[in-house]
Design a protein around this motif. Structure first.
Motif, PDB file in Angstrom:
ATOM      1  N   THR A 112       7.317  -1.710   4.470  1.00  0.00           N
ATOM      2  CA  THR A 112       8.584  -2.752   5.460  1.00  0.00           C
ATOM      3  C   THR A 112       8.198  -1.953   7.069  1.00  0.00           C
ATOM      4  O   THR A 112       8.596  -1.404   7.423  1.00  0.00           O
ATOM      5  N   THR A 114      10.105  -3.761  10.621  1.00  0.00           N
ATOM      6  CA  THR A 114      11.501  -4.122  11.701  1.00  0.00           C
ATOM      7  C   THR A 114      10.941  -4.626  11.927  1.00  0.00           C
ATOM      8  O   THR A 114      10.311  -3.425  13.324  1.00  0.00           O
ATOM      9  N   THR A 167      13.184  -8.345   9.319  1.00  0.00           N
ATOM     10  CA  THR A 167      12.296  -7.403   8.702  1.00  0.00           C
ATOM     11  C   THR A 167      10.621  -8.509   7.750  1.00  0.00           C
ATOM     12  O   THR A 167      11.334  -9.212   7.075  1.00  0.00           O
ATOM     13  N   VAL A 169       8.937  -7.030   4.071  1.00  0.00           N
ATOM     14  CA  VAL A 169       7.924  -6.575   3.502  1.00  0.00           C
ATOM     15  C   VAL A 169       6.217  -7.071   3.039  1.00  0.00           C
ATOM     16  O   VAL A 169       6.003  -8.440   2.379  1.00  0.00           O
TER      17      VAL A 169
END
Length: 176
Positions: A112, A114, A167, A169
């Motif tokens: 992930t 951010t 975010t 992924v």
């Protein structure tokens, strides 16, 4: 008396001038039908053919380019998960800097990222992550961040750059 006999009797009853006018009218109707049914569609196709050919050639060229890209991606050596993760960390650090943080999850093979006020070159970074780390976005939650307006004394005509927050992924290659 059948229909054919009735028509012959009417034709015989017409004067020569009337017969000529009927023959001319029938000829005009036949020529008009021939034009609408046979000639006009063929001429439309013939005049549109060069443009359609050029469009199809461009589409074929684009498909060949995509095929070459796919073959190049298939020919790349497969990365193991650790190498992919290192490449992704490097690309985040170099391209996104302190505006992004990478967190890895051990169970699902994803990482992930951010983002905080990341500049608008995010698409370039995604392309780099795909090429170097073989990581592809699996989920994205992005919003446009408010960009700082240009300073009052600035004569720069450039609009403020778009910034992104949220975010991403990223799916990493499977562990081997």
């Amino acid at each position: 008396m059948n229909v054919t006999e009735q028509l012959r009797a009417r034709w015989a009853a017409l004067e020569l001038r009337e017969r000529r006018m009927v023959a001319i009218a029938v000829t005009l109707v036949a020529l008009t039908l021939l034009w609408w049914i046979a000639l006009a569609p063929a001429l439309r196709t013939l005049t549109a053919a060069p443009a359609e050919h050029a469009r199809l050639d461009a589409q074929l060229q684009q498909m060949a380019t995509l095929q070459n890209r796919a073959k190049a991606l298939q020919a790349q050596p497969r990365l193991n998960r650790d190498d992919a993760l290192r490449a992704l960390e490097t690309s985040v650090r170099q391209s996104l800097g302190t505006n992004a943080q990478l967190v890895t999850a051990s169970g699902d093979g994803a990482a992930t990222v951010t983002l905080r006020a990341t500049p608008d070159d995010l698409a370039q970074w995604l392309s780099q992550a795909r090429g170097n780390a073989h990581a592809v976005p699996r989920e994205a939650h992005l919003t446009r961040a408010a960009a700082a307006p240009p300073s009052a004394g600035s004569k720069d005509p450039q609009p403020p750059k778009v910034r992104w927050e949220g975010t991403l992924v990223m799916a990493l290659p499977a562990a081997r």
